[in-house]
Design a protein around this motif. Sequence first.
Motif, PDB file in Angstrom:
ATOM      1  N   LEU A  76      -4.308   9.197   7.650  1.00 11.92           N
ATOM      2  CA  LEU A  76      -3.629   8.430   6.604  1.00 11.92           C
ATOM      3  C   LEU A  76      -4.642   8.125   5.508  1.00 11.92           C
ATOM      4  O   LEU A  76      -5.664   7.502   5.765  1.00 11.92           O
ATOM      5  N   ARG A  77      -4.347   8.551   4.317  1.00 13.62           N
ATOM      6  CA  ARG A  77      -5.255   8.308   3.201  1.00 13.62           C
ATOM      7  C   ARG A  77      -4.584   7.410   2.162  1.00 13.62           C
ATOM      8  O   ARG A  77      -3.442   7.642   1.781  1.00 13.62           O
ATOM      9  N   LEU A  78      -5.323   6.419   1.715  1.00 14.10           N
ATOM     10  CA  LEU A  78      -4.792   5.421   0.799  1.00 14.10           C
ATOM     11  C   LEU A  78      -4.725   5.977  -0.622  1.00 14.10           C
ATOM     12  O   LEU A  78      -5.720   6.464  -1.162  1.00 14.10           O
ATOM     13  N   TYR A 123       0.830  -1.202   0.000  1.00 11.79           N
ATOM     14  CA  TYR A 123       0.000   0.000   0.000  1.00 11.79           C
ATOM     15  C   TYR A 123       0.869   1.259   0.000  1.00 11.79           C
ATOM     16  O   TYR A 123       1.957   1.254   0.542  1.00 11.79           O
ATOM     17  N   TYR A 177       0.261   5.179   1.341  1.00 10.63           N
ATOM     18  CA  TYR A 177      -0.581   6.139   2.039  1.00 10.63           C
ATOM     19  C   TYR A 177       0.122   7.490   2.064  1.00 10.63           C
ATOM     20  O   TYR A 177       1.339   7.563   2.002  1.00 10.63           O
TER      21      TYR A 177
END
Lengths: 114, 112
Positions: A43-45, A33, A35
């Motif tokens: 925390l944004r993906l 991932y 982020y």
Amino acid sequence: NAGVTQTPKFRVLKTGQSMTLLCAQDMNHEYMYWYRQDPGMGLRLIHYSVGEGTTAKGEVPDGYNVSRLKKQNFLLGLESAAPSQTSVYFCASSPITPGLAGARFGPGTRLTVL
Amino acid sequence: DQQVKQNSPSLSVQEGRISILNCDYTNSMFDYFLWYKKYPAEGPTFLISISSIKDKNEDGRFTVFLNKSAKHLSLHIVPSQPGDSAVYFCAASAEGTYKYIFGTGTRLKVLA
């Protein structure tokens, strides 16, 4: 066993420049991932991958591209950097069944776009 | 649309007392809930998790409670120690989606 490593640790770019952030994991994890962390946003993906050769969009994918040519590496590219992409970027990986085990995070890359 | 919310940006607690960090979620499809701890200039580290079929999970000084009807989970730290001072993120995942959705974080400060 280094876990998740990120390169570089810091970078300053000018608007319009391009760069690639490298993430490597030595735990044979299937999922990886990217982020970004911004003040007050958590925390944004950005993008994620469920296996070698696969990628998928997360919550905030615009302006980024990714590739997973090898299982252990996950690359995040910025083709034309913008000041809005100033952030701290974290790579993470998790076992084939993420669930309760959680994802293992790297130390982060602090990117500033002027 | 923020699916995972941490409405308290900061919390201060005296050493030895209980710290309670809260998290709310909107997606009833979430199966797993996790708490992460983050120190400055480091990546988040996994702390504790709970499955949606349970209402409590305990690991040493850390206990996570899940209230599915209220779509609310909380992390209790007892007793709190100065080394617990960090930013705490809650996260959630739904089976088959292969990704974690994070809240905005709560900065905990434990006062000596």
